[in-house]
Design a protein around this motif. Structure first.
Motif, PDB file in Angstrom:
ATOM      1  N   SER A 116       0.808  -1.216   0.000  1.00 54.86           N
ATOM      2  CA  SER A 116       0.000   0.000   0.000  1.00 54.86           C
ATOM      3  C   SER A 116       0.842   1.267   0.000  1.00 54.86           C
ATOM      4  O   SER A 116       0.407   2.286  -0.505  1.00 54.86           O
ATOM      5  N   GLU A 117       2.051   1.217   0.572  1.00 50.96           N
ATOM      6  CA  GLU A 117       2.901   2.407   0.560  1.00 50.96           C
ATOM      7  C   GLU A 117       4.339   2.032   0.903  1.00 50.96           C
ATOM      8  O   GLU A 117       4.613   0.949   1.409  1.00 50.96           O
ATOM      9  N   GLY A 118       5.237   2.956   0.661  1.00 50.17           N
ATOM     10  CA  GLY A 118       6.662   2.725   0.895  1.00 50.17           C
ATOM     11  C   GLY A 118       7.025   2.560   2.361  1.00 50.17           C
ATOM     12  O   GLY A 118       8.051   1.967   2.693  1.00 50.17           O
ATOM     13  N   ALA A 119       6.186   3.075   3.267  1.00 50.26           N
ATOM     14  CA  ALA A 119       6.485   2.970   4.695  1.00 50.26           C
ATOM     15  C   ALA A 119       6.554   1.508   5.143  1.00 50.26           C
ATOM     16  O   ALA A 119       7.276   1.178   6.077  1.00 50.26           O
ATOM     17  N   ILE A 120       5.822   0.647   4.460  1.00 52.91           N
ATOM     18  CA  ILE A 120       5.835  -0.772   4.814  1.00 52.91           C
ATOM     19  C   ILE A 120       7.220  -1.354   4.552  1.00 52.91           C
ATOM     20  O   ILE A 120       7.742  -2.132   5.346  1.00 52.91           O
ATOM     21  N   ILE A 121       7.834  -0.949   3.454  1.00 51.04           N
ATOM     22  CA  ILE A 121       9.190  -1.412   3.154  1.00 51.04           C
ATOM     23  C   ILE A 121      10.145  -0.928   4.241  1.00 51.04           C
ATOM     24  O   ILE A 121      11.008  -1.679   4.699  1.00 51.04           O
ATOM     25  N   GLU A 122       9.967   0.313   4.680  1.00 46.46           N
ATOM     26  CA  GLU A 122      10.817   0.847   5.748  1.00 46.46           C
ATOM     27  C   GLU A 122      10.639   0.060   7.039  1.00 46.46           C
ATOM     28  O   GLU A 122      11.610  -0.224   7.742  1.00 46.46           O
ATOM     29  N   MET A 123       9.389  -0.297   7.369  1.00 53.87           N
ATOM     30  CA  MET A 123       9.140  -1.112   8.576  1.00 53.87           C
ATOM     31  C   MET A 123       9.852  -2.455   8.483  1.00 53.87           C
ATOM     32  O   MET A 123      10.456  -2.913   9.447  1.00 53.87           O
ATOM     33  N   MET A 124       9.780  -3.065   7.303  1.00 55.12           N
ATOM     34  CA  MET A 124      10.439  -4.360   7.119  1.00 55.12           C
ATOM     35  C   MET A 124      11.949  -4.213   7.200  1.00 55.12           C
ATOM     36  O   MET A 124      12.622  -5.059   7.783  1.00 55.12           O
ATOM     37  N   ASN A 125      12.484  -3.129   6.640  1.00 56.94           N
ATOM     38  CA  ASN A 125      13.922  -2.881   6.721  1.00 56.94           C
ATOM     39  C   ASN A 125      14.358  -2.688   8.167  1.00 56.94           C
ATOM     40  O   ASN A 125      15.398  -3.212   8.592  1.00 56.94           O
ATOM     41  N   LEU A 126      13.569  -1.934   8.936  1.00 59.82           N
ATOM     42  CA  LEU A 126      13.893  -1.708  10.345  1.00 59.82           C
ATOM     43  C   LEU A 126      13.848  -3.017  11.136  1.00 59.82           C
ATOM     44  O   LEU A 126      14.708  -3.266  11.974  1.00 59.82           O
ATOM     45  N   ALA A 127      12.848  -3.851  10.858  1.00 61.40           N
ATOM     46  CA  ALA A 127      12.772  -5.154  11.535  1.00 61.40           C
ATOM     47  C   ALA A 127      14.013  -5.980  11.213  1.00 61.40           C
ATOM     48  O   ALA A 127      14.583  -6.633  12.096  1.00 61.40           O
ATOM     49  N   GLY A 128      14.442  -5.939   9.959  1.00 67.64           N
ATOM     50  CA  GLY A 128      15.655  -6.658   9.563  1.00 67.64           C
ATOM     51  C   GLY A 128      16.889  -6.149  10.295  1.00 67.64           C
ATOM     52  O   GLY A 128      17.737  -6.932  10.714  1.00 67.64           O
ATOM     53  N   LEU A 129      16.976  -4.840  10.466  1.00 68.78           N
ATOM     54  CA  LEU A 129      18.112  -4.256  11.201  1.00 68.78           C
ATOM     55  C   LEU A 129      18.099  -4.684  12.662  1.00 68.78           C
ATOM     56  O   LEU A 129      19.158  -4.940  13.250  1.00 68.78           O
ATOM     57  N   MET A 130      16.916  -4.787  13.251  1.00 66.82           N
ATOM     58  CA  MET A 130      16.824  -5.200  14.646  1.00 66.82           C
ATOM     59  C   MET A 130      17.253  -6.645  14.813  1.00 66.82           C
ATOM     60  O   MET A 130      17.881  -7.009  15.795  1.00 66.82           O
ATOM     61  N   VAL A 131      16.919  -7.476  13.843  1.00 70.06           N
ATOM     62  CA  VAL A 131      17.299  -8.890  13.896  1.00 70.06           C
ATOM     63  C   VAL A 131      18.798  -9.036  13.682  1.00 70.06           C
ATOM     64  O   VAL A 131      19.464  -9.809  14.379  1.00 70.06           O
ATOM     65  N   ASP A 132      19.331  -8.285  12.730  1.00 73.28           N
ATOM     66  CA  ASP A 132      20.758  -8.363  12.419  1.00 73.28           C
ATOM     67  C   ASP A 132      21.626  -7.713  13.495  1.00 73.28           C
ATOM     68  O   ASP A 132      22.765  -8.091  13.671  1.00 73.28           O
ATOM     69  N   GLY A 133      21.071  -6.705  14.167  1.00 74.01           N
ATOM     70  CA  GLY A 133      21.826  -5.931  15.151  1.00 74.01           C
ATOM     71  C   GLY A 133      22.050  -6.679  16.382  1.00 74.01           C
ATOM     72  O   GLY A 133      22.916  -6.776  17.113  1.00 74.01           O
TER      73      GLY A 133
END
Length: 133
Positions: A116-133
């Motif tokens: 629905s919007e680009g913010a969803i991609i950002e949320m997924m990217n942030l979740a990935g950073l939290m997992v990788d971090g």
């Protein structure tokens, strides 16, 4: 006979904080701040946000969101990509749609879905950073 007056919620908060911190003055100031913060919380908005996180909490639905990063797809493409039945795929897509994470576009007898919007991609990217971090 007099009835006992129940203490105000702020008073209860002050008393609890004073017992924990040992400082009634600081407790009173902290209680006022906390009351201001909690009064500003919009319960309906919180419920809507919780629905978004619930929709994203299922691994299959998250997989659907990941594949939709590449662009619009029909149900038949999504179900084939994950080797899932059409009914299950459609069910998960309807949950994502209700949460506002995907949009549906009718194309003849087919339904095509996209993020629905680009913010969803950002949320997924942030979740990935939290997992990788």
């Amino acid at each position: 006979m007099t009835q006992a007056v129940e203490p105000e919620p702020l008073d209860q908060c002050v008393e609890r904080l004073a017992r924990l911190t040992g400082d009634r003055c600081k407790a009173k100031n902290a209680a006022r701040k906390l009351q201001t913060f909690t009064e500003s919380i919009d319960e309906a908005a919180l419920a809507a946000e919780a629905e978004v996180f619930k929709a994203m909490s299922d691994p299959f639905r998250l997989s659907i969101l990941h594949i939709l990063r590449e662009g619009e797809l029909c149900v038949c493409e999504i179900m084939t990509a994950f080797d899932r039945p059409q009914s299950s795929t459609s069910h998960h897509l309807s949950i994502l749609k209700r949460a506002g994470l995907v949009r549906e576009r009718k194309d003849g007898k087919w339904s095509r879905y996209r993020l629905s919007e680009g913010a969803i991609i950002e949320m997924m990217n942030l979740a990935g950073l939290m997992v990788d971090g």
